[in-house]
Structure formats: structure tokens, C-alpha cells
Design an enzyme around this catalytic site. Structure first.
Site, short mmCIF file in Angstrom:
data_model
loop_
_atom_site.label_atom_id
_atom_site.label_comp_id
_atom_site.label_asym_id
_atom_site.label_seq_id
_atom_site.Cartn_x
_atom_site.Cartn_y
_atom_site.Cartn_z
N HIS A 24 41.06 -17.03 66.22
CA HIS A 24 42.10 -17.64 67.04
C HIS A 24 43.17 -16.61 67.39
O HIS A 24 43.61 -16.51 68.54
CB HIS A 24 42.72 -18.83 66.30
CG HIS A 24 41.78 -19.97 66.10
ND1 HIS A 24 41.71 -21.05 66.95
CD2 HIS A 24 40.85 -20.20 65.14
CE1 HIS A 24 40.78 -21.89 66.53
NE2 HIS A 24 40.25 -21.39 65.43
N ARG A 156 39.53 -8.97 75.01
CA ARG A 156 40.24 -7.72 75.26
C ARG A 156 39.66 -7.00 76.48
O ARG A 156 38.46 -7.07 76.72
CB ARG A 156 40.14 -6.84 74.01
CG ARG A 156 41.02 -7.32 72.87
CD ARG A 156 40.55 -6.79 71.52
NE ARG A 156 39.36 -7.49 71.05
CZ ARG A 156 38.81 -7.32 69.86
NH1 ARG A 156 39.35 -6.45 69.02
NH2 ARG A 156 37.75 -8.01 69.49
N GLU A 261 31.86 -11.93 73.47
CA GLU A 261 32.09 -10.49 73.61
C GLU A 261 30.76 -9.77 73.79
O GLU A 261 30.63 -8.87 74.64
CB GLU A 261 32.81 -9.95 72.38
CG GLU A 261 34.24 -10.43 72.20
CD GLU A 261 34.87 -9.92 70.92
OE1 GLU A 261 36.10 -10.03 70.79
OE2 GLU A 261 34.15 -9.41 70.04
#
Length: 352
Positions: A24, A156, A261
Site C-alpha cells: 500500500h 514507479r 509491475e
């Protein structure tokens, strides 16, 4: 400076814990970085111990305030007791908590995983596969912005940046010579050590990278095992995760945000379901041909060796292409843009 020129003040309310893990906070850090890049002022409010489990939070440079409960937390003193928005990423929060938060912020945003709670929010992001607006009918106020599906996953920016190079490498030379084991920073139940033992026995010549948090229960034993093995690498508190994931030919991981990811980079996955909220995503990835799936940790000993021994280069190539179609890695940009747009609008009234 005029009020219009002041940066938006956005408080992130998220926790990490031994059972909860650090996912999270990691996805909130990705979103916070995207918001900061757009001029916002960001602070986190977290339960005690969260920074110890997720050192990236301390390194981020964002202020980290104390949270005593879902809706009881501190704000940075310079904010004067008010924020422009609160981003909530908690399993423990309720609609009542979110309504209380409106006393200090006119805009409430929520990151959710399953459409089984009612929210008082202006924006909701849910990265679930096949998620539809109808899933949140009567669960959010009228007019709330819904950002749904894997392409809304806040990751990211390195993952999107490395996507093309990673996909090109897999297309050029599919094969299995490097395995990544990444079960989350908290390594629930010491599962990483179990996986590594099975993988090393099944594929004794393969290079294995293991990513762990600094408090992972598997860490001491794995560090000792890696001392005299040049093909066995332990990576602690990784700061360049996208590069580590990109290097893998196959990754063994859980079914949370880290699974997406891997999809961005086209890395084939062997997904182990650690919690019920991970099961829908794991099944969707398996159905799409992007992953192989193990339903429970208890099935590891029987299922993992056979899966590892029988995966083939053509299968890896097919899984890579399927994974890449599921997520493009730009979810943080999309949510940040939408949240800042909501701050500029009047708040959505709560349901009656």
C-alpha cells in the site's frame, strides 16, 4: 503569492505491517512522486513502524506524520490543520472515517482493491482486472470519478521507462537462465526461503535473485545460504526495483501490485496467492496467459517443482507477450492528473 498559486496539499493515509505488507505504501509513494512532479505538496500519515518495514518511505523525503487510527492522524504543522485532499489506501477505513476526514480536506480519494465497501469519496482507483463502473454503483457518491482497471495501477515511472527495452530483450532471446523471487518486503510466513529451497533443487544451474525487506523472516537464513554461491543473490531494500525485475526471465511473486509491475516489463510470472484479495488478479493473469498460478502457499511443495521444470522458452515468450498487454505502467500519471483536477472542483456530497 495568491491562493491559486499555492501547491495542492495532499495527505496520504496508508500503513504497512507484518501481515499487511508494504504494498500500500509503495503504490502510494509512486502516486505521491507523480503528484509532486505536478507541483503538489505531499505528506504521509502512517501507523507506527511503517517506515521500518518500508525504508523507501523514509528515503522519499516526504514528511511522515503519526496515525493513531484510520481517521486520527497528524498533519504537517505548516499546513495549518488543513489539506486540499486526503488519499486513503487502507483496508481498515470506513465510510464514516472518510466523512470525518472531510473536516480537514474537501476532497477524499481512495485506492481500493475489491468493490465490497461503501465510500465517501470524490475519486476512487481500483486496479482490478475487468472492473466496471457498475461494480461501484451505490458504493461511491454520485459524480465520483472512477479510475478502474490495471492501467490505473500506480507504479514507479522506471517501469514504464524500461518497458520497451525489456520487451525487446524477451523477444530476442526467450529462455530461463535467471529467476527472480519477490514475495513482498515483509515475506509473510518466511515463504521466500521455502520457494528458494524448492527452486534451487528443481533448477540447480539457474541464477536466482531474491528481493526482501530488511525485516523479512527469511533474510538471515538466505544470507547465509548465499555466502558461497555465486549464482544466488540476496537483494535487500531494493531501490532500483524495475531494473531487478527486468533482469529476470521468470519471476515468482505474489498477486498484488508487484504482479502488475512484472506485466509492464513483460516478465512471465509464477503467481502464488498469499491472501484472498490477490486471488481475482492472479486468476485473471493466468486466464490471460500471462502467468502460472499456485492457489495457496500450502500447495507450493507439490506444484512449484513441476512448474519450474516444465516451463519452456516458447511458453515464456507467449507469457511475456500476454503480460505486456495487461498494463502499460502509467497509472500513477493518470490518477495524479485526475486527483488534481478534482481538487479544482467542488467536493462530491456524501450519499444520503
Amino acid at each position: 503569492m495568491s491562493a491559486a498559486a499555492l501547491p495542492a496539499r495532499i495527505l496520504v493515509r496508508a500503513d504497512a505491517g507484518p501481515e499487511l505488507g508494504g504494498g500500500h505504501i509503495m503504490r502510494c509513494l509512486a502516486l505521491a512522486a507523480s503528484l509532486k512532479a505536478r507541483g503538489a505538496s505531499i505528506a504521509f500519515a502512517c501507523a507506527p513502524g511503517s517506515s521500518d518495514l518500508v525504508p523507501a518511505l523514509s528515503r522519499s523525503g516526504f514528511a511522515v506524520m503519526t496515525a493513531r487510527s484510520a481517521a486520527d492522524f497528524d498533519l504537517p504543522p505548516a499546513w495549518g490543520g488543513q489539506a486540499d485532499a486526503i488519499l486513503v489506501d487502507l483496508y481498515t477505513s470506513t465510510r464514516a472515517d472518510e466523512s470525518r476526514m472531510r473536516q480537514i480536506a474537501p476532497v477524499i480519494a481512495v485506492l481500493e482493491d475489491l468493490p465490497d465497501r461503501v465510500h465517501d469519496c470524490d475519486l476512487l482507483g481500483d486496479q482490478g482486472f475487468d472492473r466496471q463502473p457498475a461494480d461501484y454503483a451505490d458504493r461511491v457518491p454520485p459524480g465520483a470519478t472512477l479510475l478502474l482497471g490495471p492501467d490505473m495501477t500506480p507504479l514507479r515511472p522506471d517501469f514504464a521507462r524500461l518497458r520497451s527495452a525489456s520487451l525487446a530483450r524477451r523477444l530476442a532471446s526467450p529462455g530461463l537462465s535467471r529467476l527472480l523471487v519477490s514475495m513482498g518486503m515483509t515475506d509473510v510466513g518466511g515463504i521466500s526461503a521455502q520457494i528458494v529451497a524448492l527452486a534451487r533443487k528443481s533448477l540447480p544451474d539457474i541464477t536466482i535473485d531474491v528481493i526482501l525487506g530488511p525485516l523479512a523472516p527469511s533474510l538471515p537464513g538466505l544470507l547465509q545460504a548465499a555466502e558461497n554461491d555465486p549464482k544466488f543473490h540476496i537483494l535487500v531494500d531494493v531501490d532500483r526495483m524495475a531494473e531487478c525485475v527486468m533482469a529476470a526471465d521468470l519471476a515468482i511473486g505474489a498477486g498484488g501490485g508487484s504482479a502488475l509491475e512484472r506485466c509492464v516489463l513483460g516478465v512471465p510470472s509464477l503467481v502464488i496467492v498469499l491472501a484472498e484479495n490477490q486471488r481475482p488478479a492472479a486468476r485473471a493473469m493466468a486466464a490471460a496467459g500471462a502467468a502460472l498460478m499456485i492457489e495457496t502457499p500450502q500447495a507450493l511443495a507439490d506444484a512449484l517443482p513441476a512448474l519450474l521444470r516444465h516451463v519452456s522458452p516458447p511458453q515464456l515468450a507467449q507469457m511475456s507477450a500476454s503480460a505486456a498487454r495487461l498494463c502499460d505502467g502509467r497509472g500513477a500519471e493518470r490518477i495524479a492528473t485526475a486527483l488534481l483536477a478534482r481538487i479544482a472542483r467542488p467536493p462530491t456530497p456524501a450519499n444520503a
